[in-house]
Each structure stands twice: as structure tokens, then as C-alpha cells.
Design an enzyme around this catalytic site. Structure first.
Site, PDB file in Angstrom:
ATOM      1  N   CYS A 118       0.822  -1.219   0.000  1.00 24.50           N
ATOM      2  CA  CYS A 118       0.000   0.000   0.000  1.00 24.50           C
ATOM      3  C   CYS A 118       0.853   1.264   0.000  1.00 24.50           C
ATOM      4  O   CYS A 118       0.340   2.358  -0.223  1.00 24.50           O
ATOM      5  CB  CYS A 118      -0.934   0.023   1.205  1.00 24.50           C
ATOM      6  SG  CYS A 118      -2.143  -1.309   1.222  1.00 24.50           S
ATOM      7  N   HIS A 251      -2.522   7.346   4.323  1.00 27.27           N
ATOM      8  CA  HIS A 251      -3.086   6.162   3.669  1.00 27.27           C
ATOM      9  C   HIS A 251      -4.436   5.841   4.298  1.00 27.27           C
ATOM     10  O   HIS A 251      -4.601   5.880   5.517  1.00 27.27           O
ATOM     11  CB  HIS A 251      -2.122   4.988   3.833  1.00 27.27           C
ATOM     12  CG  HIS A 251      -2.665   3.690   3.324  1.00 27.27           C
ATOM     13  ND1 HIS A 251      -3.275   3.572   2.093  1.00 27.27           N
ATOM     14  CD2 HIS A 251      -2.716   2.453   3.892  1.00 27.27           C
ATOM     15  CE1 HIS A 251      -3.654   2.316   1.921  1.00 27.27           C
ATOM     16  NE2 HIS A 251      -3.335   1.624   2.996  1.00 27.27           N
ATOM     17  N   ASN A 281      -9.909   0.461   1.728  1.00 30.81           N
ATOM     18  CA  ASN A 281      -8.457   0.565   1.523  1.00 30.81           C
ATOM     19  C   ASN A 281      -8.138   0.158   0.085  1.00 30.81           C
ATOM     20  O   ASN A 281      -8.204  -1.021  -0.261  1.00 30.81           O
ATOM     21  CB  ASN A 281      -7.750  -0.350   2.533  1.00 30.81           C
ATOM     22  CG  ASN A 281      -6.239  -0.351   2.385  1.00 30.81           C
ATOM     23  OD1 ASN A 281      -5.708   0.157   1.403  1.00 30.81           O
ATOM     24  ND2 ASN A 281      -5.576  -0.942   3.363  1.00 30.81           N
TER      25      ASN A 281
HETATM   26  C1  LIG Z   1      -8.859  -5.750  11.050  1.00 31.22           C
HETATM   27  C2  LIG Z   1      -9.326  -4.809  12.140  1.00 31.22           C
HETATM   28  C3  LIG Z   1     -10.368  -3.869  11.602  1.00 31.22           C
HETATM   29  C4  LIG Z   1      -9.941  -5.637  13.266  1.00 31.22           C
HETATM   30  O1  LIG Z   1     -10.422  -4.747  14.258  1.00 31.22           O
HETATM   31  P1  LIG Z   1     -10.249  -5.119  15.800  1.00 31.22           P
HETATM   32  O2  LIG Z   1     -10.973  -4.094  16.589  1.00 31.22           O
HETATM   33  O3  LIG Z   1      -8.768  -5.279  16.019  1.00 31.22           O
HETATM   34  O4  LIG Z   1     -10.990  -6.489  15.886  1.00 31.22           O
HETATM   35  P2  LIG Z   1     -10.410  -7.872  16.398  1.00 31.22           P
HETATM   36  O5  LIG Z   1      -9.400  -8.365  15.405  1.00 31.22           O
HETATM   37  O6  LIG Z   1      -9.968  -7.655  17.803  1.00 31.22           O
HETATM   38  O7  LIG Z   1     -11.679  -8.762  16.332  1.00 31.22           O
HETATM   39  C5  LIG Z   1     -12.737  -8.574  17.234  1.00 31.22           C
HETATM   40  C6  LIG Z   1     -13.805  -9.588  16.932  1.00 31.22           C
HETATM   41  O8  LIG Z   1     -14.489  -9.198  15.734  1.00 31.22           O
HETATM   42  C7  LIG Z   1     -14.557 -10.310  14.853  1.00 31.22           C
HETATM   43  N1  LIG Z   1     -14.567  -9.836  13.496  1.00 31.22           N
HETATM   44  C8  LIG Z   1     -13.509  -9.659  12.636  1.00 31.22           C
HETATM   45  N2  LIG Z   1     -13.952  -9.184  11.457  1.00 31.22           N
HETATM   46  C9  LIG Z   1     -15.286  -9.056  11.588  1.00 31.22           C
HETATM   47  C10 LIG Z   1     -16.292  -8.596  10.701  1.00 31.22           C
HETATM   48  N3  LIG Z   1     -16.020  -8.177   9.452  1.00 31.22           N
HETATM   49  N4  LIG Z   1     -17.573  -8.582  11.159  1.00 31.22           N
HETATM   50  C11 LIG Z   1     -17.860  -8.968  12.379  1.00 31.22           C
HETATM   51  N5  LIG Z   1     -16.962  -9.425  13.272  1.00 31.22           N
HETATM   52  C12 LIG Z   1     -15.684  -9.455  12.860  1.00 31.22           C
HETATM   53  C13 LIG Z   1     -13.355 -11.140  15.186  1.00 31.22           C
HETATM   54  O9  LIG Z   1     -13.576 -12.466  14.777  1.00 31.22           O
HETATM   55  C14 LIG Z   1     -13.280 -11.010  16.686  1.00 31.22           C
HETATM   56  O10 LIG Z   1     -14.198 -11.899  17.254  1.00 31.22           O
HETATM   57  P3  LIG Z   1     -13.805 -12.678  18.611  1.00 31.22           P
HETATM   58  O11 LIG Z   1     -13.563 -11.603  19.636  1.00 31.22           O
HETATM   59  O12 LIG Z   1     -15.025 -13.507  18.851  1.00 31.22           O
HETATM   60  O13 LIG Z   1     -12.574 -13.452  18.259  1.00 31.22           O
HETATM   61  C15 LIG Z   1      -8.131  -3.986  12.707  1.00 31.22           C
HETATM   62  O14 LIG Z   1      -7.262  -4.841  13.415  1.00 31.22           O
HETATM   63  C16 LIG Z   1      -7.348  -3.286  11.642  1.00 31.22           C
HETATM   64  O15 LIG Z   1      -7.832  -2.356  11.025  1.00 31.22           O
HETATM   65  N6  LIG Z   1      -6.079  -3.677  11.431  1.00 31.22           N
HETATM   66  C17 LIG Z   1      -5.249  -3.045  10.433  1.00 31.22           C
HETATM   67  C18 LIG Z   1      -5.583  -3.612   9.079  1.00 31.22           C
HETATM   68  C19 LIG Z   1      -5.019  -2.807   7.945  1.00 31.22           C
HETATM   69  O16 LIG Z   1      -5.092  -1.597   7.949  1.00 31.22           O
HETATM   70  N7  LIG Z   1      -4.461  -3.481   6.943  1.00 31.22           N
HETATM   71  C20 LIG Z   1      -3.953  -2.894   5.762  1.00 31.22           C
HETATM   72  C21 LIG Z   1      -2.751  -2.078   5.986  1.00 31.22           C
HETATM   73  S1  LIG Z   1      -2.202  -1.362   4.506  1.00 31.22           S
END
Ligand SMILES: CC(C)(COP(=O)(O)OP(=O)(O)OC[C@H]1O[C@@H](n2cnc3c(N)ncnc32)[C@H](O)[C@@H]1OP(=O)(O)O)[C@@H](O)C(=O)NCCC(=O)NCCS
Length: 330
Positions: A118, A251, A281
Site C-alpha cells: 500500500c 493512507h 483501503n
Molecule cells: C482488522 C481490524 C479492523 C480488526 O479490528 P479489531 O478491533 O482489532 O478487531 P479484532 O481483530 O480484535 O476482532 C474482534 C472480533 O471481531 C470479529 N470480526 C472480525 N472481522 C469481523 C467482521 N467483518 N464482522 C464482524 N466481526 C468481525 C473477530 O472475529 C473477533 O471476534 P472474537 O472476539 O469472537 O474473536 C483492525 O485490526 C485493523 O484495522 N487492522 C489493520 C488492518 C489494515 O489496515 N491493513 C492494511 C494495511 S495497509
């Protein structure tokens, strides 16, 4: 890598394009165990664009390139460099850079692809700058675009809701004053497996599936850290502070990451460009799409100091400060 930009080079044209198909959070919740509420509150994303089966990156990027050339008043035939930052080229080879140079009619251009996740658009801007500053290029077209929808596991709710498709292009030319002030770029390959596509190259994996895999929490921590450290480094290099910056273009991965960085850096909301709600994204397309929105609402205009920071797979990051020189009015 960090350096001040001694030669005066600027963005003289900007164009963007996204596929026509809109996929909302509610659309995704029809086939996935997710909800509009979860996606909006955890990411800020409401909808994203998704390319059709027939569309390849060069198809989506082509209108962006034409718009950038038109705004710059540059004929494609006069381009001597085309760099396409992408992890989703039309195919591994020929490069999408070569495909686009041919379709645009730029037979005298060196043309190739660049892979920095990215952050690709920021790396490509720096490379284009270096080619102009070094006297190798006079007129460069820098494209950032990805169709990550083609690499997503559409049954994995923790990744597929985050991304969208899109592309942007800019023309780089020498200017009398203003333009790029500095760049800072970096990579931490040790964190690479937190966002990767195993099986997509020469390394053998037993069961790769060839789909994007991500450790969201680790990438979140990395992103919040480098968006701040890279911005601080490039500002420091220029002897400037956040108060001097008029527009912050981070970004567009997750509104929580953007809010965290903006708060740490001390940017008020009106300086921060956010369009992740409409596009998700878009990887290398993200920063040009955000620049275009900020140009449309009048924030990006001549004389304004614009700070751009990207981060992504690699893991990589990159920032640049530019004093905007081009009148963007339609
Ligand atoms: C991916 C992201 C949104 C997850 O958010 P989070 O608040 O960290 O959520 P978690 O990973 O702690 O997951 C929380 C719960 O939601 C669930 N969950 C994940 N995706 C879900 C979705 N789309 N819908 C519903 N629930 C979801 C998980 O399974 C987890 O459930 P559990 O507690 O029963 O295990 C976040 O970590 C993120 O933005 N990371 C950076 C990703 C990124 O920017 N990547 C590209 C970089 S260029």
C-alpha cells in the site's frame, strides 16, 4: 531512507478512477457473518468499489492516466517514464507500466512496475522525483493502483471487508518553485508475514490458496506507529512542525488508524483527508484518491503544504512533504 528534495519537481496533473460497481457493508452481510454496524465502527468504511471479472488494473488506471495528462497539458508521447505502483498488475509480465505506456502512446518512456504494498505510490513518487532530479527524466507519469478484490478471500470477514479497488495517476515535472520538499521511506521485512500473499511467487508453500492473509492487530499496531514516526521524520528533516502543514493525506486503511495518527501528530479534523468511508483501503490508489478529494473541496491548492504518508505490506512506509503548485480547479 530520508532526504531533502533539492531539485524543484512537482505534481502538475492528477487523475483518479474507480470501478463502477459499489459494494456496501449491507451487501457483504448477505454472504458473511458481519454487519454494517461492525464494519463502520471498527473501520469507518461504508462502501467500496469492486472491479468486474473482465476489468484488469490497466483498464481501471487508464482513465486516471488520461485525466492526469490532460490536467498537466502533457502529451503521452512526451512522457519518458511510466512507473506503476501495484501488487495487482494485469499479470506478472509484461508489466502494467509497459501495457499502459503502449495504450497511452508513450513509446519513448521507460516503463515498469514497483512493488511496495500500500506504500507503493509513495515509493513511486520518490523514484520519479529522483529520476527527474537526476536529469534522466523530464516528464514522468506515476500511477498508484490496485484491484485487491482479486486477491481477497471473500469468505474471510476479517480481511475482505477492509479493501476496495481504485487507481490514481500524477504527472511529475520540473517547476520554478515549490514542489517536493523531502521524502522518508522505510521497510521492515521482519513483519512481512503480518500481511502477505504466500504462494504468489517463487517460494513454494504446501497449501497457499493464493489469497491475502493478514494479522490485523499487528498491522494496526505497526500502522499507528509508522504513520506518526515517518511524518515526524520528514517534518523534522525540513525544519517544520505539524502546525506548518495545511493538509494531511494519510493512507486510507481504517479511520481509527487515521484518527490515532492525526491526534498524535496534532492535526485538527479540518486538515485531515478521509475518504476510506467511500472506497475502503484501495492500497496504492489510496493517496491519489484522497488528494483528488482534497483538491475537489479546495484544501489542496497552490501554496499549500501537503503531508502524505503511506504504509502497508512489506511491511513498508513512506512520507513526503510537497508545497502544492498546480491550480486544481476543473
Ligand atoms: C482488522 C481490524 C479492523 C480488526 O479490528 P479489531 O478491533 O482489532 O478487531 P479484532 O481483530 O480484535 O476482532 C474482534 C472480533 O471481531 C470479529 N470480526 C472480525 N472481522 C469481523 C467482521 N467483518 N464482522 C464482524 N466481526 C468481525 C473477530 O472475529 C473477533 O471476534 P472474537 O472476539 O469472537 O474473536 C483492525 O485490526 C485493523 O484495522 N487492522 C489493520 C488492518 C489494515 O489496515 N491493513 C492494511 C494495511 S495497509
Amino acid at each position: 531512507m530520508i532526504g531533502s528534495a533539492a531539485a524543484r519537481v512537482s505534481i502538475t496533473g492528477l487523475g483518479c478512477n474507480v470501478p463502477a460497481k459499489v459494494v456496501t457493508n449491507d451487501d457483504l452481510s448477505l454472504t458473511l457473518d458481519t454487519s454494517d454496524e461492525w464494519i463502520r465502527t471498527r473501520t469507518g468504511i461504508r462502501e467500496r468499489r469492486v472491479a468486474s471479472q473482465e476489468e484488469a488494473l490497466s483498464d481501471v488506471a487508464m482513465p486516471a492516466c488520461l485525466a492526469a495528462l490532460a490536467q498537466a497539458g502533457v502529451n503521452a508521447a512526451d512522457l519518458d517514464l511510466v512507473i506503476v505502483a501495484t501488487v495487482t498488475p494485469d499479470m506478472t509480465f509484461p508489466s502494467t507500466g509497459a501495457i499502459l505506456a503502449d495504450r497511452l502512446g508513450a513509446p519513448d518512456a521507460a516503463a515498469y512496475d514497483l512493488s511496495a504494498g500500500c506504500t507503493g505510490f509513495m515509493y513511486a513518487l520518490a523514484q520519479g522525483y529522483g529520476m527527474l532530479a537526476g536529469g534522466l527524466s523530464q516528464r514522468a507519469l506515476i500511477v498508484g493502483g490496485d484491484l485487491l478484490s482479486k486477491l481477497l478471500d471473500w469468505t474471510d470477514r476479517s480481511t475482505c471487508v477492509l479493501f476496495g479497488d481504485g487507481a490514481g495517476a500524477v504527472v511529475l515535472e520540473a517547476v520554478d518553485s515549490g514542489g517536493f520538499l523531502a521524502f522518508e521511506l522505510g521497510a521492515d521485512g521482519a513483519g512481512g508475514a503480518n500481511l502477505w500473499l504466500p504462494g504468489s511467487g517463487s517460494r513454494h508453500f504446501d497449501d497457499p490458496a493464493n489469497l491475502l492473509k493478514m494479522n490485523g492487530r499487528e498491522v494496526f499496531k505497526f500502522a499507528t506507529r509508522v504513520l506518526v514516526s515517518s511524518a515526524e521524520a520528514v517534518l523534522d528533516r525540513c525544519g517544520l512542525t505539524a502546525d506548518d502543514v495545511d493538509v494531511y493525506v494519510p493512507h486510507q486503511a481504517n479511520v481509527r488508524i487515521i484518527d490515532h495518527a492525526a491526534k498524535k501528530l496534532g492535526f485538527p479534523d479540518e486538515k485531515v483527508v478521509v475518504n476510506v468511508d467511500r472506497y475502503g483501503n484501495t492500497s496504492s490508489g489510496s493517496i491519489p484518491l484522497a488528494l483528488q478529494d482534497a483538491a475537489a473541496d479546495g484544501r489542496v491548492r497552490p501554496g499549500r503544504l501537503v503531508l502524505m504518508t503511506g504504509m502497508g505490506a512489506g511491511l513498508t512506509w513512506g512520507s513526503s512533504l510537497i508545497e502544492w503548485t498546480k491550480e486544481m480547479a476543473a
